[in-house]
Design a protein around this motif. Structure first.
Motif, short mmCIF file in Angstrom:
data_model
loop_
_atom_site.label_atom_id
_atom_site.label_comp_id
_atom_site.label_asym_id
_atom_site.label_seq_id
_atom_site.Cartn_x
_atom_site.Cartn_y
_atom_site.Cartn_z
N LEU A 197 41.11 40.65 43.64
CA LEU A 197 41.86 41.90 43.55
C LEU A 197 40.92 43.10 43.44
O LEU A 197 41.13 44.13 44.10
CB LEU A 197 42.80 41.85 42.35
CG LEU A 197 43.70 43.07 42.15
CD1 LEU A 197 44.75 43.13 43.25
CD2 LEU A 197 44.37 43.04 40.79
N ILE A 198 39.90 42.99 42.62
CA ILE A 198 38.95 44.08 42.46
C ILE A 198 38.22 44.35 43.77
O ILE A 198 38.04 45.51 44.18
CB ILE A 198 37.94 43.74 41.34
CG1 ILE A 198 38.64 43.73 39.99
CG2 ILE A 198 36.78 44.73 41.34
CD1 ILE A 198 37.77 43.27 38.84
N LEU A 199 37.79 43.29 44.45
CA LEU A 199 37.09 43.46 45.73
C LEU A 199 37.98 44.14 46.76
O LEU A 199 37.55 45.09 47.43
CB LEU A 199 36.63 42.10 46.23
CG LEU A 199 35.95 42.06 47.60
CD1 LEU A 199 34.68 42.89 47.58
CD2 LEU A 199 35.65 40.63 48.02
N ALA A 200 39.22 43.67 46.88
CA ALA A 200 40.12 44.23 47.88
C ALA A 200 40.48 45.68 47.56
O ALA A 200 40.42 46.56 48.44
CB ALA A 200 41.40 43.38 47.95
N SER A 201 40.84 45.97 46.32
CA SER A 201 41.26 47.32 45.96
C SER A 201 40.11 48.31 46.02
O SER A 201 40.27 49.44 46.50
CB SER A 201 41.88 47.31 44.56
OG SER A 201 43.04 46.52 44.52
N GLY A 202 38.94 47.92 45.53
CA GLY A 202 37.80 48.81 45.60
C GLY A 202 37.41 49.15 47.02
O GLY A 202 37.10 50.30 47.34
N ALA A 203 37.44 48.14 47.90
CA ALA A 203 37.10 48.38 49.30
C ALA A 203 38.14 49.26 49.98
O ALA A 203 37.81 50.17 50.75
CB ALA A 203 36.98 47.05 50.03
#
Length: 283
Positions: free
Chosen positions: A94-100
């Protein structure tokens, strides 16, 4: 009568009305959803998050009969079903997807050159970026709510077959769902701040990964300074809010209120950086 004798008629100057904030938000909404990749990225990201959580719950369901009586009793007594509701690996996804997604929402216009046209049409850069932050925050909040809600419902439905699934009204369950859902907009706004500072697609995505994932992973809670720094990151704040089971002895404990404060500060700080970074810098 000569040409010089003609009366001079003053021409009224036309002043363009200043763009209203709701109009800016509407244009940013259309701009975001005009990209076909937006829908696919949100869909695939949500499916990946749910799949990680559902896979963990399925493993517990599948091997439940192989556990001894003591292990089953410990699973139920410690509310370990809530650990399956939103796992650590799914939080990383989730962090990877949202940050990107947050970073791309800013740097996408810089890469295509559309940002020059946008700033020419709307000189109020701060208001424009504030509208962009609002739109991304709303979309990511919905994304996080769907991913967290679907994860909780699906995992507890699987575990309920073994009689250990928990309802949303169980103590701590709602907090885990809300904390997991809000992790998405917090990280997206942080990614937008990185994008506003770096303005390069690949560089901004890598920068958001380093800031949101790699740095929290290397910070240890064995020393006071590194523990404080770790507690100040969204990942560790989510871990504190999602801690459903018995807590091990901590050298430097902290409260759920402090974790919620970390969420708020990252959201406000990311918004401020995103809005202010474009005011005094060239396109």
């Amino acid at each position: 009568m000569t040409t010089l004798d003609l009366p001079v008629v003053p021409v009224a100057s036309v002043v363009e009305p200043r763009a209203r904030f709701r109009d800016l938000a509407g244009s940013e909404w259309l701009k975001l959803w005009s990209l076909r990749s937006t829908g696919w990225s949100l869909l695939l990201g949500a499916l990946a998050v749910v799949a990680f959580n559902l896979g963990t719950a399925w493993d517990h369901y599948r091997y439940w009969l192989q556990y001894d009586v003591g292990s089953r009793a410990e699973f139920a007594a410690n509310d370990m079903a809530l650990w399956d509701a939103f796992t650590y690996n799914s939080a990383l996804v989730l962090i990877l997807a949202s940050g990107a997604m947050g970073a791309v929402a800013v740097v996408g216009e810089y890469g295509s050159g559309l940002i020059r046209t946008t700033f020419t049409a709307v000189p109020a850069r701060g208001s424009l970026m504030a509208a962009k932050v609002l739109v991304v925050t709303v979309v990511q909040t919905l994304f996080g709510a769907v991913a967290a809600g679907a994860s909780f419902w699906s995992t507890q439905a699987v575990l309920s077959v073994r009689g250990v699934g928990l309802p949303i009204t169980h103590p701590g369950a709602l907090r885990i769902v809300v904390a997991s859902a809000l992790l998405a907009p917090v990280c997206a706004v942080a990614g937008m701040a990185v994008g506003a500072l770096l303005r390069k697609g690949a560089t901004s995505i890598v920068g958001s990964v380093i800031m949101l994932l790699l740095l929290p992973a290397v910070l240890t809670d064995r020393r006071h300074l590194t523990a404080v720094l770790a507690h100040a990151t969204p990942l560790h704040a989510w871990q504190r809010l999602g801690d459903a089971g018995p807590r091990a002895q901590e050298l430097f404990p902290w409260s759920t209120g402090g974790a919620w404060l970390v969420y708020a500060l990252w959201a406000l700080g990311g918004t401020a950086v995103t809005v202010l970074a474009v005011r005094r810098r060239d396109q």
